[in-house]
Write an enzyme that holds these catalytic residues in place. Structure first.
Site, PDB file in Angstrom:
ATOM      1  N   SER A   1       0.850  -1.190   0.000  1.00 54.45           N
ATOM      2  CA  SER A   1       0.000   0.000   0.000  1.00 54.45           C
ATOM      3  C   SER A   1       0.880   1.233   0.000  1.00 54.45           C
ATOM      4  O   SER A   1       2.045   1.183   0.423  1.00 54.45           O
ATOM      5  CB  SER A   1      -0.886   0.019   1.259  1.00 54.45           C
ATOM      6  OG  SER A   1      -1.576   1.250   1.392  1.00 54.45           O
TER       7      SER A   1
ATOM      8  N   TYR B   1      -2.093  -0.550  10.464  1.00 58.10           N
ATOM      9  CA  TYR B   1      -2.146  -0.844   9.033  1.00 58.10           C
ATOM     10  C   TYR B   1      -0.862  -0.369   8.341  1.00 58.10           C
ATOM     11  O   TYR B   1      -0.264  -1.100   7.536  1.00 58.10           O
ATOM     12  CB  TYR B   1      -3.368  -0.157   8.419  1.00 58.10           C
ATOM     13  CG  TYR B   1      -3.549  -0.436   6.946  1.00 58.10           C
ATOM     14  CD1 TYR B   1      -4.032  -1.666   6.503  1.00 58.10           C
ATOM     15  CD2 TYR B   1      -3.244   0.532   5.986  1.00 58.10           C
ATOM     16  CE1 TYR B   1      -4.205  -1.921   5.151  1.00 58.10           C
ATOM     17  CE2 TYR B   1      -3.412   0.285   4.640  1.00 58.10           C
ATOM     18  CZ  TYR B   1      -3.896  -0.942   4.228  1.00 58.10           C
ATOM     19  OH  TYR B   1      -4.053  -1.194   2.886  1.00 58.10           O
TER      20      TYR B   1
END
Length: 251
Positions: free
Chosen positions: A139, A152
């Protein structure tokens, strides 16, 4: 893409969002696809609709589930040429409020699960001796920090380091390893998160943070998965390919 026709492709987290779009893309490319997700009924529906070779429910954080997944995929496909290591979870939570349990669960899926699936597939690829391609889902959050996503962000940073190390160790076996780093992509998961931030959040975010002025599509990330798995990317190895509409270019 060159070199995808007939390839045996395993896609984790392939029953929704980017994973489902990837499954559709690889089927369209003539590959044979086996996919997994956490919901058995959802997996069965996607397999039937796309005409995939098969699928099963799997919690990628559990070694037993992962071994069963890879064995089932090999049985259905006759081996695995490509792993799209896509399964993951995300939720908003301020750093000061993250519990140890929440930290551990997110890491268990996003980083431990990534490792378990990649290792199980890599061992079989090495044993077969015919090489392969692995693409891990990272990501833009693994490259930059974002408030309310400490767990995350850390998990995706870990995925990038895992990818680089896998590339160093597996290249000699003819196994290419790369990562995809999407920015804001329109998926059911992101829609669920955005719903808690107000109806104007997505439009404002796209306007202020993404130079192309819109959020990305799952199909656009699936296209990058297909490229990195194909012969077109035969000398791309140990890389992270950003798919973010220019988001990281913003000061």
């Amino acid at each position: 893409m060159r070199g995808l026709t007939g390839k045996a492709v395993l896609i984790s987290g392939g029953s929704s969002g980017i994973g489902e779009a990837a499954a559709a893309r690889f089927v369209a490319e003539g590959a044979r696809v086996f996919l997994c997700g956490v919901d058995a009924e959802q997996v069965a529906e996607v397999v039937a609709r796309l005409g995939a070779a098969g699928g099963t429910a799997c919690d990628v954080s559990l070694p037993g589930d992962v071994e069963a997944l890879v064995e089932a995929a090999e049985a259905a496909l006759g081996g695995i040429d490509v792993l799209i290591n896509n399964a993951g979870v995300a939720w908003r939570e301020p750093f000061l409020e993250i519990t140890a349990e929440h930290w551990d669960r997110l890491m268990a899926v996003n980083l431990r699960g990534m490792f378990l699936v990649a290792q199980a597939v890599s061992r079989r690829m090495v044993a077969r001796g015919t090489g392969g391609a692995i693409v891990n889902m990272a990501s833009t959050n693994g490259l930059k920090g974002e408030a309310d996503y400490a767990h995350y962000n850390a998990s995706k940073g870990g995925v990038l380091q895992l990818t680089r190390t896998m590339a160093v160790e597996l290249g000699r076996h003819g196994i290419r390893v790369n990562a995809v780093c999407p920015g804001y992509i329109s998926t059911p998961l992101n829609a669920q998160i955005a719903a808690s931030l107000g109806e104007d959040f997505v439009a404002a975010y796209a306007r202020d943070q993404i130079p192309l002025g819109r959020t990305g599509l799952a199909e656009e990330v699936a296209a990058v998965y297909a490229f990195l798995a194909s012969d077109e990317a035969s000398f791309v190895h140990g890389a992270e390919l950003v798919v973010d509409g220019g988001q990281l270019a913003v000061m």
